[in-house]
Design a protein around this motif. Structure first.
Motif, short mmCIF file in Angstrom:
data_model
loop_
_atom_site.label_atom_id
_atom_site.label_comp_id
_atom_site.label_asym_id
_atom_site.label_seq_id
_atom_site.Cartn_x
_atom_site.Cartn_y
_atom_site.Cartn_z
N GLU A 36 30.12 31.18 40.85
CA GLU A 36 30.52 31.42 39.46
C GLU A 36 31.19 30.16 38.94
OE1 GLU A 36 33.11 34.67 36.84
OE2 GLU A 36 33.34 34.55 39.03
N HIS A 53 31.19 33.36 45.57
CA HIS A 53 31.12 34.79 45.89
C HIS A 53 30.21 35.06 47.08
CE1 HIS A 53 33.44 35.87 42.37
NE2 HIS A 53 32.66 35.10 41.62
N GLY A 73 32.93 32.59 32.49
CA GLY A 73 32.12 32.11 33.59
C GLY A 73 30.66 32.51 33.52
N ARG A 96 30.31 35.51 30.78
CA ARG A 96 31.11 36.73 30.76
C ARG A 96 32.59 36.35 30.77
NH1 ARG A 96 30.10 39.04 36.94
NH2 ARG A 96 30.85 37.18 38.05
N CYS A 103 33.31 28.43 36.16
CA CYS A 103 34.29 29.05 35.26
C CYS A 103 35.11 28.03 34.47
CB CYS A 103 35.27 29.90 36.06
SG CYS A 103 34.52 31.14 37.11
N ARG A 108 37.42 28.92 46.26
CA ARG A 108 37.08 28.25 45.01
C ARG A 108 37.38 26.76 45.08
NH1 ARG A 108 40.48 31.58 41.02
NH2 ARG A 108 39.55 33.16 42.38
N GLU A 117 27.21 32.93 36.25
CA GLU A 117 26.82 33.02 37.67
C GLU A 117 25.53 32.24 37.90
OE1 GLU A 117 25.22 36.63 40.29
OE2 GLU A 117 27.40 36.81 39.89
N ARG A 118 25.49 31.53 39.02
CA ARG A 118 24.30 30.78 39.39
C ARG A 118 24.07 30.92 40.90
NH1 ARG A 118 23.70 30.80 34.72
NH2 ARG A 118 23.36 29.06 33.27
#
Length: 302
Positions: A221, A209, A168, A237, A223, A284, A170-171
């Motif tokens: 995130e 998140h 994933g 990551r 993914c 999600r 992160e943005r």
């Protein structure tokens, strides 16, 4: 706005449905619609029968006038949001107009500060000025009703998800830039994974998140579930998600646009409340189609 226009178009059919489903001595269907006001608070207008008009007005006094003295209940809706936020405004409350108020709905409980079922809609949190306790302390007199306010009618299901490894990035994005951000990040992640020979293990997903609204930007995130040995690269990551159970509502790409998608989230939140469950992870969206104009289905999950 689309929902209000649809109701206006189908109002004759709604009236017929109320009449056809009322059975003397067994079941009474009530004709109703929702009147919106930031200042005066949202109200549900109920007619004691199967006939009545959708009456619009800028304030409660004008609404009273246009109802023309006909038999109707004008019930303050999701009152806990309080004045100025589409909750009750006790300064304009009239017990002759509204003999009852809505103490509970799918939005949450409005009985008192710290009471069960806090308000969870994007309109805001429960405020003391919008509670039943505050209204009674002001000397107002009224009875109580409750309702669901489940607009979306999304079917909520559950599924078991096995432990999975996810890749994933992160943005951060505001609601009006969310689709582009997800598409760009997901496309880049998928291309980079393919270049490294990474084997995908399931549909892409976006994990929230933090809240994403017109004022809040996450983080989110983006993914991809993956299989085998995978090393982190660039901003990507790798981590392992434990096995868990998801409650979800399946929707189409057309229903993804903000704020319409919130109805799916509300349906899942309401299901959790009604079934005595609580979230154990971040909400999600699982993409069962490519995030593109041709994509047709996603699955908001909690």
């Amino acid at each position: 706005q689309e929902g209000f226009a649809r109701l206006a178009e189908t109002w004759p059919a709604v009236q017929r449905a109320v009449e056809e489903n009322t059975v003397d001595g067994e079941f009474v269907a009530l004709l109703s619609y929702e009147w919106h006001s930031i200042l005066f608070g949202d109200h549900n207008v109920y007619y004691p029968g199967s006939f009545g008009d959708i009456v619009e007005a800028d304030d409660l006094a004008t609404l009273d006038e246009r109802l023309g003295g006909r038999a109707a209940f004008v019930i303050p809706h999701h009152i806990g949001y309080g004045p100025g936020n589409r909750g009750v405004n006790w300064a304009h409350f009239d017990e002759a107009r509204s003999p009852v108020v809505e103490v509970f709905s799918g939005h949450g409980g409005s009985e008192r500060d710290g009471g069960p079922f806090p308000m969870y809609h994007t309109m805001g949190a429960r405020t003391h000025d919008g509670t039943v306790a505050h209204g009674l302390a002001l000397g107002k007199r009224f009875g109580f009703v409750a309702g669901t306010d489940h607009h979306g009618m999304h079917r909520v299901q559950t599924r078991s998800v096995e432990e999975q490894k996810i890749l994933g990035v992160e943005r951060r994005a505001l609601a009006d830039d969310l689709s582009r951000t997800i598409g760009d990040a997901g496309g880049e992640l998928r291309r980079s994974a393919a270049e490294r020979g990474v084997k995908l293990g399931g549909p892409a997903m976006v994990i929230y998140h933090g809240p994403v609204t017109m004022d809040a930007n996450g983080p989110i995130e983006v993914c991809l579930p993956v299989e085998g040995e995978v090393e982190p690269f660039g901003e990507a990551r790798v981590r392992v998600e434990p096995a868990h159970t998801e409650a979800f509502a399946r929707i189409t790409k057309a229903q993804v646009a903000y704020p319409a998608i919130l109805e799916a989230y509300e349906a899942v939140e309401l299901w959790l409340q009604e079934n005595g469950k609580r979230p154990t992870g971040a909400p999600r969206e699982v993409m069962f189609a490519q995030w593109s104009p041709s994509a047709t289905t996603i699955r908001p999950s909690t």
